[in-house]
Design an enzyme around this catalytic site. Structure first.
Site, PDB file in Angstrom:
ATOM      1  N   GLU A  95       1.144  14.207  -7.671  1.00 51.28           N
ATOM      2  CA  GLU A  95      -0.319  14.160  -7.776  1.00 51.28           C
ATOM      3  C   GLU A  95      -0.867  15.304  -8.648  1.00 51.28           C
ATOM      4  O   GLU A  95      -1.888  15.908  -8.344  1.00 51.28           O
ATOM      5  CB  GLU A  95      -0.953  14.195  -6.383  1.00 51.28           C
ATOM      6  CG  GLU A  95      -0.547  13.004  -5.521  1.00 51.28           C
ATOM      7  CD  GLU A  95      -1.247  12.972  -4.176  1.00 51.28           C
ATOM      8  OE1 GLU A  95      -1.844  13.985  -3.780  1.00 51.28           O
ATOM      9  OE2 GLU A  95      -1.199  11.914  -3.507  1.00 51.28           O
ATOM     10  N   GLU A 166       2.475   5.668  -2.103  1.00 44.90           N
ATOM     11  CA  GLU A 166       1.984   6.142  -0.808  1.00 44.90           C
ATOM     12  C   GLU A 166       0.876   5.207  -0.330  1.00 44.90           C
ATOM     13  O   GLU A 166      -0.283   5.363  -0.698  1.00 44.90           O
ATOM     14  CB  GLU A 166       1.465   7.577  -0.884  1.00 44.90           C
ATOM     15  CG  GLU A 166       2.549   8.623  -1.043  1.00 44.90           C
ATOM     16  CD  GLU A 166       2.015  10.039  -0.899  1.00 44.90           C
ATOM     17  OE1 GLU A 166       0.868  10.213  -0.411  1.00 44.90           O
ATOM     18  OE2 GLU A 166       2.738  10.980  -1.277  1.00 44.90           O
TER      19      GLU A 166
END
Length: 740
Positions: A95, A166
């Site tokens: 991320e 995710e």
């Protein structure tokens, strides 16, 4: 490097392979994951000139060393798929796009370098970057979140697949906040939508199995239990209906797999917020997905000359373009409820011994400074605790003064001449705060001891190496003592002497327990409970601290930090997971360090089990099928059913509620409606049920009652209940049972 014990990643991946599962090896090395320092070791902070996660030579050196180490370990054991192993994907960074702009051009250069370095490891498997829209070259950009089918831009190249790395089944939970629940219906809806819209997609749940942040591993303000609301909870128990609803969804999607992989996608407009996604093959193969994107209205749509009812915000899966086998909003799986039963109590003073942690004074400290030291750089992440001590001379008679301390987090306890005068704390969103308290200073020397406590290290953000904690300013009656003679004690004496271990506990003199007190260590012993049920330590009577069993920390607790509703933050009231592999048959050492006035006489060791199972189906629920039929041939169960199933070694002991008709509510709260088969409860208690004994044949079993059995199945038909109590009224069957 430490790959021993619970850190043995090679052994873990081999066990995964033995179970027939695959691995996405997320190397990082930065992982966030609500893990202390985002998974990075704190010693990196002390490397001269280092800038974390940037085009910085020092950081890149250590990052490449770690990545190469992990890759070579996997190669040596033939664990990559190209070697016959289970690892099908590898991930670098995590991320990064969320902070990339903070580094300007260095951010872009770092992304390019990390990608090239990773691909250069020659693993033979694809590399991915989560939440990195500009993932360069061969590296695949992927999505993290709850609604990736609606929020994600998709792959940045037609040569890259769609990946949802995710799919959050719940969400992180800080102290002071309740759990963020995600329903089985919402999870199934967005997962199905992603599979349908992103042809050839990959979905990975985060987390599918909850866990425990043992020791001091959780990040700042994160509770010890992690993703307990996952399909498999913190203890590894099945959480229904989430587990069963997803299982049915995957079975339905698997029936469509050939069409999804090889068919051609077309879409049809069915209404204002309704669409049909249709996959057709070269022959008669056809799979359809009917979407109702309205969040409020149930609708009826016409598809291929047939009418279908679609609940709000739902998708119906139709593997043969005719028969609905699953709808994301219609949960037919039972709901189960966990229960906690005390099996060992620690309720007598004779069971406990206590050791009081001394409040240090300035003249007892060896570390001194004429300024306030930053906490993380002082403790080096070896302890949550840092004492700031000073002494001041008071010449006037005893009087009241205002003590004011500004801290960057997370919690402060102030002591004057050894006595606690007050406490204050921040939150995950706002960790810094100001402590203000009126204090009494006596004539002569007064010792002021300020215990600043961290509740985990930061886990994210740009320039983590620059993040600070601890006291930043201290004033007494407006006079600034920031630049003053301060003495420091990093950590607690009990930590230094390891008194939470069998060997270390003999390093201090323990006293018999008398009354609750602050900064106190408590110890006792217990024998391992019989059975195989998960067990947990119920710390509902405690305040804040940490617990150890046989020298293993089971994590921080902070029961006194309530949510807005007044409940403790830790899921499942105040239960803290105690893995049975931490235990010995007898005389297990339990040690608590309590910062506040918690009462150890009221804690207990509890057995965790499922004691409630409940099911609800309606006329509109899709009929279940036997998914093992040949592709294109579905073997039908012609009516919806409720299947109640207790855990192993438990049976249905009582039917609390049963109604065939139009009962109101759901498994959380219910009542009989104006349509009700009066014999519902009696029928359920003594139901005949059927099950599938082989692939192609449905055969009756002998008569069996729900009562006294581990599982039973109730068909939702008027025949089951001896007739229709109200012809023309849509029917619902709701059954609530108890397991013992």
């Amino acid at each position: 490097y430490d790959f021993t014990g619970r850190n043995d990643i090679v052994s873990f991946i081999k066990q995964v392979q033995q179970q027939g599962l695959y691995v996405n090896l997320r190397i990082g090395p930065f992982i966030e994951a609500e893990w202390s320092y985002g998974g990075l070791p704190f010693w990196l902070h002390d490397v001269p000139g280092i800038v974390f996660r940037s085009n910085n030579q020092q950081f890149k050196l250590h990052m490449q060393n770690f990545t190469t180490k992990i890759v070579n370990m996997m190669k040596a054991e033939n664990l990559f798929d190209s070697q016959g192993g289970p690892i099908i994907l590898t991930q670098i960074e995590n991320e990064y796009q969320m902070i990339e702009r903070a580094f300007h051009q260095d951010g872009t250069q770092y992304v390019n370098w990390a990608s090239q370095m990773a691909v250069g490891q020659n693993t033979g498997e694809p590399w991915i970057m989560c939440k990195q829209d500009d993932a360069p070259g061969q590296v695949i950009n992927t999505c993290n979140g709850m609604r990736c089918a609606e929020t994600w831009k998709g792959p940045n190249s037609p040569n890259k697949p769609s990946m949802w790395t995710e799919n959050w089944t719940s969400f992180l939970q800080p102290y002071g906040e309740g759990p963020r629940l995600r329903s089985a219906e919402d999870l199934a809806f967005h997962t199905t939508l992603f599979v349908v819209k992103m042809n050839g997609s990959f979905v990975n749940y985060y987390m599918y199995h909850g866990g425990t942040n043992f020791g001091r591993t959780s990040a700042s303000f994160i509770i010890t239990g992690y993703y307990d609301q996952a399909p498999l909870d913190e203890y590894g128990m099945i959480r229904q209906p989430k587990y069963g609803h997803l299982k049915r969804m995957h079975a339905a999607l698997k029936l469509c797999s050939h069409a999804l992989l090889y068919g051609e996608l077309t879409t049809q407009h069915l209404g204002t917020n309704q669409e049909a996604y249709v996959y057709t093959g070269n022959s008669s193969e056809c799979a359809a997905f009917l979407l109702n994107n309205s969040s409020k209205d149930s609708v009826q749509v016409v598809f291929r000359n047939s009418t279908y009812s679609l609940p709000p915000r739902s998708i119906s899966i139709i593997p043969d373009c005719k028969n609905v086998v699953f709808n994301t909003a219609m949960v037919g799986t039972q709901v189960n409820t966990r229960s906690m039963q005390p099996i060992t109590r620690f309720n007598t003073p004779q069971q406990w011994e206590a050791f009081s942690e001394a409040v240090p004074q300035f003249d007892q400290t060896s570390l001194r400074s004429n300024t306030l030291l930053e906490q993380m750089n002082t403790t080096k992440d070896k302890s949550d605790y840092l004492w700031y001590t000073m002494s001041i001379q008071q010449s006037s008679p005893e009087a009241q003064y205002m003590l004011k301390a500004n801290t960057l987090g997370h919690l402060l306890r102030a002591y004057v001449n050894g006595a606690l005068v007050g406490s204050a704390h921040g939150t995950r969103k706002v960790p810094n705060f100001t402590f203000e308290e009126a204090i009494s200073l006596s004539t002569g020397i007064n010792n002021i001891s300020l215990l600043n406590i961290m509740v985990g290290m930061p886990d994210s953000g740009a320039h983590m190496e620059r993040k600070h904690s601890g006291l930043s300013e201290v004033l007494i009656q407006g006079l600034n003592f920031t630049s003053y003679a301060w003495g420091y004690q990093a950590g607690l004496l009990g930590e230094k002497l390891s008194i939470y271990t069998d060997e270390g506990s003999s390093n201090v003199s323990w006293n018999l327990y008398t009354t609750p007190s602050t900064l106190t260590w408590y110890k006792t012993t217990f024998d391992t409970p019989e059975g195989n049920n998960p067990i947990a330590l119920n710390l509902g009577s405690m305040g804040k601290g940490e617990a150890w069993i046989n020298g293993q920390s089971i994590g921080r607790y902070w029961v006194s930090f309530k949510t807005a509703s007044g409940s403790p933050s830790q899921t499942c009231i105040c239960e803290y997971n105690v893995p049975r592999y931490f235990l010995k048959p007898t005389r297990n050492l339990l040690v608590l360090f309590e910062e506040e006035y918690g009462n150890p006489l009221k804690i207990s060791l509890d057995s965790i089990s499922v004691n409630k199972v409940c099911g609800r189906v309606t006329d509109f629920h899709p009929s279940r099928i036997n998914s093992w039929g040949a592709r294109g041939r579905f073997h039908w169960r012609s009516w919806p059913r409720i299947r109640l199933r207790c855990p192993k070694k438990r049976t249905i002991s009582r039917i609390v509620f049963a109604s065939h008709g139009n009962p109101s509510g759901d498994c959380g709260s219910y009542s009989i409606g104006n349509c009700h088969s009066s014999n519902s409860k009696q029928i359920v208690e003594n139901v005949r049920f059927f099950d599938i004994l082989c692939r192609l044949t449905i055969m009756p079993l002998v008569k069996n009652a729900c009562l006294g059995r581990r599982q039973c199945t109730i068909s939702h038909t008027t025949k089951t209940f001896g007739g229709d109590p109200c012809p023309g009224t849509p029917k619902t069957l709701l059954v609530d049972a108890r397991c013992e």
